[in-house]
Scaffold this motif. Sequence first.
Motif, PDB file in Angstrom:
ATOM      1  N   PRO A   1     -30.856  94.510  63.829  1.00  0.00           N
ATOM      2  CA  PRO A   1     -31.364  93.245  64.375  1.00  0.00           C
ATOM      3  C   PRO A   1     -30.427  92.064  64.082  1.00  0.00           C
ATOM      4  O   PRO A   1     -30.686  91.236  63.211  1.00  0.00           O
ATOM      5  CB  PRO A   1     -32.718  93.081  63.675  1.00  0.00           C
ATOM      6  CG  PRO A   1     -32.561  93.788  62.373  1.00  0.00           C
ATOM      7  CD  PRO A   1     -31.540  94.875  62.572  1.00  0.00           C
ATOM      8  N   LEU A   2     -29.332  92.002  64.829  1.00  0.00           N
ATOM      9  CA  LEU A   2     -28.378  90.897  64.699  1.00  0.00           C
ATOM     10  C   LEU A   2     -28.729  89.806  65.702  1.00  0.00           C
ATOM     11  O   LEU A   2     -28.957  90.086  66.886  1.00  0.00           O
ATOM     12  CB  LEU A   2     -26.953  91.402  64.958  1.00  0.00           C
ATOM     13  CG  LEU A   2     -25.855  90.336  65.084  1.00  0.00           C
ATOM     14  CD1 LEU A   2     -25.638  89.624  63.753  1.00  0.00           C
ATOM     15  CD2 LEU A   2     -24.558  90.961  65.595  1.00  0.00           C
ATOM     16  N   THR A   3     -28.765  88.561  65.242  1.00  0.00           N
ATOM     17  CA  THR A   3     -29.024  87.414  66.120  1.00  0.00           C
ATOM     18  C   THR A   3     -27.912  86.390  65.931  1.00  0.00           C
ATOM     19  O   THR A   3     -27.623  85.985  64.808  1.00  0.00           O
ATOM     20  CB  THR A   3     -30.368  86.745  65.790  1.00  0.00           C
ATOM     21  OG1 THR A   3     -31.405  87.719  65.867  1.00  0.00           O
ATOM     22  CG2 THR A   3     -30.666  85.618  66.753  1.00  0.00           C
ATOM     23  N   CYS A   4     -27.281  85.990  67.035  1.00  0.00           N
ATOM     24  CA  CYS A   4     -26.262  84.940  66.993  1.00  0.00           C
ATOM     25  C   CYS A   4     -26.725  83.774  67.865  1.00  0.00           C
ATOM     26  O   CYS A   4     -27.067  83.975  69.040  1.00  0.00           O
ATOM     27  CB  CYS A   4     -24.923  85.463  67.505  1.00  0.00           C
ATOM     28  SG  CYS A   4     -24.168  86.715  66.442  1.00  0.00           S
ATOM     29  N   ASP A   5     -26.744  82.598  67.292  1.00  0.00           N
ATOM     30  CA  ASP A   5     -27.164  81.394  68.022  1.00  0.00           C
ATOM     31  C   ASP A   5     -26.107  80.314  67.888  1.00  0.00           C
ATOM     32  O   ASP A   5     -25.617  80.047  66.779  1.00  0.00           O
ATOM     33  CB  ASP A   5     -28.498  80.875  67.489  1.00  0.00           C
ATOM     34  CG  ASP A   5     -29.681  81.618  68.080  1.00  0.00           C
ATOM     35  OD1 ASP A   5     -29.781  81.664  69.315  1.00  0.00           O
ATOM     36  OD2 ASP A   5     -30.483  82.162  67.299  1.00  0.00           O
TER      37      ASP A   5
END
Length: 703
Positions: free
Chosen positions: A55-59
């Motif tokens: 679960p990688l999230t980049c914002d």
Amino acid sequence: MKVTVERQFAGRTLSITTGELAKQAAGAVTIQYGETMVFVAAQNGPSRPGTDFFPLTCDYRERLAAAGKFPGGFIKREGRPTLREVLTSRLTDRPIRPLFPEGYIEEVQVMSNVLASDGVNDPDVLSIIGASAALCLAPVPFQGPLAAVRVGLIDGEFILFPTQEQIADSELDLVVAGTEKSVLMIEGFGKQLPEDQMADAIMFGHRTIVELCQLQLELVAKSGRERFVLPAPEANPFEAILLEKAYAKLREVKQSSVKKERSSQTSAYKKELLAEFFPNDAETTAAGLTKAQFFAAFYAVETKAVRDLILDGVRLDGRKHDDLRAVSCAASVLPRVHGSSLFTRGETQSLATVTLGTIRDVQRVEGLFGEEAKAFMLDYYFPPYSVGECKPLRGPGRRELGHGALAERSVASVLPSPEKFPYTIRVISDILESNGSSSMASVCSATLALMDAGVPISQPVAGISIGLVKSADRFILLTDIMGDEDHFGDMDFKVAGTQKGVTGIQLDLKIDGISEEIVRATLEQAKKARIELLKTMLSAIRRPRSEISTHAPRLLRTKIDPSKIGLLIGPGGKNIRAIQEQTGATIDIEDDGTVVIASSSSVGAEDALARVEAIAEEIKVGRVYNGTVSSIKDFGAFIEIAPGKDGLCHISELSDGFVKNVNEVVQVGEKIQVKVIAIDEQNRVKLSRKAVLADEAEKPAAE
């Protein structure tokens, strides 16, 4: 402890600082290039129970305050992410994801915030470099560092980290990301660049990536952080069991040209094995193995079966490694719309619709570098039924926005200039069926629909996706990959272009990089497939239609002296309002004197154009004008030949015969054609109707 490292690139200093801001974050850096500064924080945490993926999230976020601006509109706080922010978030995510080890499922979040923007240097590549540096400092098993650069091309020379002004003149806008050893991600758009030149640009960028990676290693060493190493996962006993029992069967069921057949046969076989190993829906086997271990092992063996087939020269649908699937194309498939097409390649299908609009339909986008007016838009829609699923519709996701932007920019370089074709253009690509590379299908369908709409594109554009399966000692490139080949393979390399060269390129990897050899081989294989695609597409429609749809607005464009804009508008808008009411056209005026006239009929557009030119131009002797009788006197009639411009047509010039009474020939409000025969010293205009009648009488004789 504050630590800063810096180095010169393209005549400007790039610095990375840690230990000053956000000390509670797992890893945080500030990266600055010129006077553009981006803050990036990385944080890890436990994943939710039952998670079986990474679960990688980049914002990435841009606030207009970074450029000293207020947001437009009533609300002054930024709302949902803009398209640019979404695309940069994806750009940051794509090279990072392959550098985490398989089996790592802890949650990782990377957040980038533009703190300052100088209007010269784009912060998007800084977000990627900063994300890598922050992850190298965090206690996560990140196998970096990686870095990214932007490459431009001006006058045949590659430019590193081009400024905004240089990008506007550049033939290439390319972002390359990679490690010290290999290329990880590519996204670029060019003006029909040859494949060799595109590959040279990629490798030019990679040489600087090596230096940027070394700079990050220097930062980590100075900060005293130890790199986190993930313990090797325990072997799954089920994998050896299924490799012995299911490998051969999976190789068999995976060979079918129909996506649903492969899926249903695989699912049925999995259920059969589940019932065998877990009778009566037991939670564990007699040896204590769990269902979770079974599912993980089944996927591992399924992956090995597919990859081994491909490496043995056998594709799932029986094609050769460089073969396209069956392609069919059709134009003008929808009534009433301004242009349409249907493009089908294997089990991927795109329906494209084109709408032509006026300057009032231009999309205005506010950002760090000022307001941008977009006259070309391509919107991509991916409904759940295209893959046989039921899902709620909650607006476009990151994937849809990304695919639409890729197709849009791949086609944009072949569009005509606004001077040649002053329409606002919107293309909609509805994916009706999907099994691999629907974004490249959108490029093909958009090209066909634009040609059907009569948009004079300079060259047709086609797109194809090349896949990769790589082992320790060899690799196989796959033309026109299907969904399963993408899912179990190592690469999705999309290339769009014309017969002359590349217009769009995007690389996504599941492995830790590819070599220059693979990059160049992929571009050549994609070129061969693209030429074949273009031949099929041109069999549906050979060239752009000579006329636009009868349902599209008619646009005419002219340019007047900017000092005459006030005269054209008139007091309180009187003149321009009168022209619009009398002709049924709409008129838009730009500050530089450009006038765009739109009408549902060509007659109305031509009439409005003549009136605009009559106002803006000086009255010329010998020219014929469409005038309106404004008043009648005993000695003749005063005729308005342009708003605010009257001339006298003497009684002797009203007809080719004797006129006793002016009212016998013309009436107030009547529209007549008159020729200017003289302009005296006091700028009084003398008109003649008799001269027009004489000219009309001479035409049949001349013919």
